[in-house]
Design an enzyme around this catalytic site. Structure first.
Site, mmCIF file in Angstrom:
data_model
loop_
_atom_site.group_PDB
_atom_site.id
_atom_site.type_symbol
_atom_site.label_atom_id
_atom_site.label_comp_id
_atom_site.label_asym_id
_atom_site.label_seq_id
_atom_site.Cartn_x
_atom_site.Cartn_y
_atom_site.Cartn_z
ATOM 1 N N ARG A 90 5.393 25.845 -11.152
ATOM 2 C CA ARG A 90 4.397 24.827 -12.083
ATOM 3 C C ARG A 90 3.157 25.300 -12.166
ATOM 4 N NH1 ARG A 90 6.966 21.170 -14.516
ATOM 5 N NH2 ARG A 90 4.913 19.788 -14.491
ATOM 6 N N LEU A 91 2.889 26.453 -11.735
ATOM 7 C CA LEU A 91 1.219 27.051 -11.691
ATOM 8 C C LEU A 91 1.154 27.459 -13.377
ATOM 9 C CD1 LEU A 91 0.890 28.229 -8.305
ATOM 10 C CD2 LEU A 91 0.103 25.974 -9.111
#
Length: 189
Positions: A166-167
């Protein structure tokens, strides 16, 4: 816009994306209620992004009254591009040229449909279409005065790219007014 146009070319040549021109248009009414629907991008350049509609429809009225948002979501690329900004009518010459390029049935449909307004029955719509087909038989169908293009002139453009954990990558470009220089901000995911 150059970055978007390059990305758009990739989307257009990605076979897993059946309709790369599909974009979600979000508008807001005078009562503050938002509304979203899918429209098709018909042209894009440094001036903005263009779609066509009945100006008397809910989307036409709301897009001309308040800034709008556009969203492209290209799942196979794991990417989206989001735009925000005011919409303005295209020139009559642009609208006439695009209207003339449409299939005759779509031209007649633009006259027949009182888009977004209540319809008593499907038969009513088909009767209007039959009447218009007869009216314009043997001649070019002129563009209805209530039908035109809207050019969204972005004040904000965000590029989002999926990344692990989720970066995600988020790049935001903003400007004070159409035609002004862009500022860049890297956003947290």
């Amino acid at each position: 816009m150059g970055r978007f146009l390059a990305f758009f070319e990739v989307a257009k040549h990605t076979p897993q994306i059946p309709e790369p021109t599909g974009m979600i248009l979000s508008t807001v009414g005078a009562d503050g209620r938002p509304s979203s629907r899918v429209v098709l991008l018909k042209s894009a350049d440094e001036e903005g992004l263009v779609f066509y509609t009945n100006l008397e429809s809910r989307k036409g009225r709301e897009a001309l009254a308040h800034p709008v948002a556009l969203l492209f979501w290209w799942y196979p690329l794991e990417a989206q591009v989001r735009f925000e900004g005011p919409a303005q009518r295209v020139t009559d010459e642009e609208a006439d040229a695009y209207f003339a390029s449409r299939p005759r049935g779509s031209q007649l449909g633009a006259w027949a449909s009182a888009q977004s307004r209540p319809l008593a029955s499907r038969e009513e719509l088909e009767a209007r279409l039959a009447e218009l087909t007869e009216r314009f038989e043997g001649m070019p169908v002129p563009r209805p005065p209530h039908w035109s293009g809207l050019r969204v002139r972005p004040l904000a453009v965000e590029f989002w790219k999926n990344r692990t954990n989720r970066l995600h990558e988020r790049h935001l470009y903003t400007r004070e007014k159409p035609g002004a220089p862009w500022s860049f901000t890297l956003l947290n995911p």
